[in-house]
Write an enzyme that holds these catalytic residues in place. Structure first.
Site, mmCIF file in Angstrom:
data_model
loop_
_atom_site.group_PDB
_atom_site.id
_atom_site.type_symbol
_atom_site.label_atom_id
_atom_site.label_comp_id
_atom_site.label_asym_id
_atom_site.label_seq_id
_atom_site.Cartn_x
_atom_site.Cartn_y
_atom_site.Cartn_z
ATOM 1 N N CYS A 1 31.109 40.087 40.853
ATOM 2 C CA CYS A 1 30.831 38.787 41.467
ATOM 3 C C CYS A 1 30.275 38.958 42.881
ATOM 4 O O CYS A 1 30.779 39.772 43.664
ATOM 5 C CB CYS A 1 32.080 37.934 41.502
ATOM 6 S SG CYS A 1 32.605 37.340 39.888
ATOM 7 N N TYR B 1 41.833 36.745 33.831
ATOM 8 C CA TYR B 1 41.176 35.450 33.700
ATOM 9 C C TYR B 1 41.532 34.843 32.335
ATOM 10 O O TYR B 1 42.323 35.410 31.581
ATOM 11 C CB TYR B 1 39.681 35.597 33.951
ATOM 12 C CG TYR B 1 39.410 36.152 35.339
ATOM 13 C CD1 TYR B 1 39.881 35.470 36.470
ATOM 14 C CD2 TYR B 1 38.743 37.360 35.532
ATOM 15 C CE1 TYR B 1 39.677 35.983 37.752
ATOM 16 C CE2 TYR B 1 38.541 37.879 36.806
ATOM 17 C CZ TYR B 1 39.013 37.179 37.912
ATOM 18 O OH TYR B 1 38.826 37.694 39.177
ATOM 19 N N ARG C 1 34.671 42.396 27.246
ATOM 20 C CA ARG C 1 35.353 43.190 28.282
ATOM 21 C C ARG C 1 36.842 42.931 28.199
ATOM 22 O O ARG C 1 37.283 41.780 28.145
ATOM 23 C CB ARG C 1 34.843 42.860 29.684
ATOM 24 C CG ARG C 1 35.516 43.736 30.747
ATOM 25 C CD ARG C 1 34.833 43.704 32.091
ATOM 26 N NE ARG C 1 34.460 45.068 32.483
ATOM 27 C CZ ARG C 1 34.201 45.446 33.748
ATOM 28 N NH1 ARG C 1 34.222 44.570 34.721
ATOM 29 N NH2 ARG C 1 33.876 46.691 34.008
#
Length: 359
Positions: A25, A186, A234
């Site tokens: 990011c 996440y 991932r």
């Protein structure tokens, strides 16, 4: 020919070498307004430099499938067509350099709505462009983070649809690889791990229930992604907990499920879901997890984690521990790492005509 610089074909897509850029990011998109979530000049310059440097595949950073799916208000997104147009500039240049453009589709879950890391990365509220995070269960990541809103079954279905819609836009934007972000604490990772998933319905409890959301996302993306193009996943191969978390054994089992659902490569990382977990880092510290998946399943894998030296990367591929390496911080330091490694190992990468004097 160095094994690191041999091409690899997944479905009908050929990637020119095994030196790939990990998604990282940049926290540099507009937080609101008509260009919110769209890549800007920084993103173009950042990715263009690594393509000119010979990187075989660039996986663009975590790109949110919805505004509330961003890790920070400054993340990229693919929830509207304005963002599609902005990404085309990047994918067009990457392709012109012989680099395959990939993108990581993501939802931040309970770790969403945080500030830029160089400002501390703390959770933020509406006064700073923030919002209320969501998660499988009303369990905060740590004492700094707010208690997230537990997702209803209806909202879970909606988010699955948002992943599919983002994949359609990624295709329209010119991407050749779609990667689903199921790592680092996440949303998808939160569903997988019993550490963060305390649900008692069809999305929690047993292994089959905890993996249900991830497989629904995979199926939704695979359904809209062309048959001739690969889908990656991932994963955090372990939560690094002694008990009560996702384990390496779970990862090997899940890799088989992902393969059966049409995933073409597992991008193997670790950690990020358990605050305060002790992680023994060192050069190549995550490679054994990738090697274990590769040895125990038919799914190709990519290795990550403190891979910095050309000979180190070459051995990972030559020894059969992984099919590719994904470099992160090293490519931030050295955009032309692939070209330098090719010179050191006797391999070959495409060099832009403008850089012919560097050969």
């Amino acid at each position: 020919m160095s094994a690191l610089f041999e091409s690899i074909t997944l479905r009908e897509l050929t990637i020119p070498n095994r030196v790939w850029m990990a998604p990282m990011c940049q926290y540099s998109a507009a937080p609101e307004g008509p260009l919110a979530g769209a890549p800007a000049d920084w993103h173009f310059a950042h990715y263009a430099a690594r393509a000119a440097g010979g990187t075989g595949l660039i996986v663009v950073e975590a790109t949110a499938v919805s505004p509330e799916g961003r890790i920070s208000p400054y993340d990229l997104g693919l929830w509207n067509d304005t963002q599609v147009e902005a990404f085309r500039r990047i994918t067009g240049f990457l392709s012109s350099q012989g680099t395959v453009p990939g993108i990581q589709l993501a939802h931040g879950g309970r770790k969403a709505s945080t500030d830029q890391p160089w400002k501390g990365g703390a959770p933020i509220g509406p006064e700073a462009h923030g919002w209320q995070p969501v998660a499988p269960s009303a369990v905060p990541f740590d004492e700094r983070h707010p208690v997230p809103t537990e997702l209803t079954v209806e909202r879970i279905s909606e988010i699955v649809g948002q992943f599919a819609a983002a994949a359609r836009r990624a295709l329209a934007a010119g991407f050749e690889v779609a990667e689903i972000h199921g790592a680092h604490g996440y949303l998808v990772n939160e569903f997988l791990s019993p550490h963060s998933n305390h649900r008692t319905d069809d999305y929690g409890g047993s292994y089959e229930n905890r993996t249900r959301f991830a497989l629904e996302v995979v199926d939704a993306v695979r359904a809209v992604w062309p048959e001739d193009k690969p889908v990656f996943f991932r994963i955090s191969a372990t939560d690094w907990l002694q008990d009560g978390g996702w384990t390496a054994d779970d990862t090997v089992r899940f890799a088989g499920d992902l393969h059966a659902h049409g995933v073409d490569l597992l991008d193997v990382s670790t950690g990020g879901n358990a605050s305060g977990a002790t992680i023994p880092t060192g050069p190549g510290y995550q490679v054994p997890f990738a090697a274990r998946v590769k040895a125990g399943t038919p799914l190709p894998v990519a290795a990550v984690g403190l891979i910095t030296e050309a000979e180190q990367a070459q051995k990972i591929i030559a020894n059969g521990e992984a099919d590719a390496v994904l470099l992160g911080r090293e490519l931030l330091r050295s955009p032309s790492w692939a070209r330098q490694a090719a010179r050191e190992l006797g391999g070959a990468v495409r060099v832009p005509d403008q850089y012919h004097r560097s050969v």
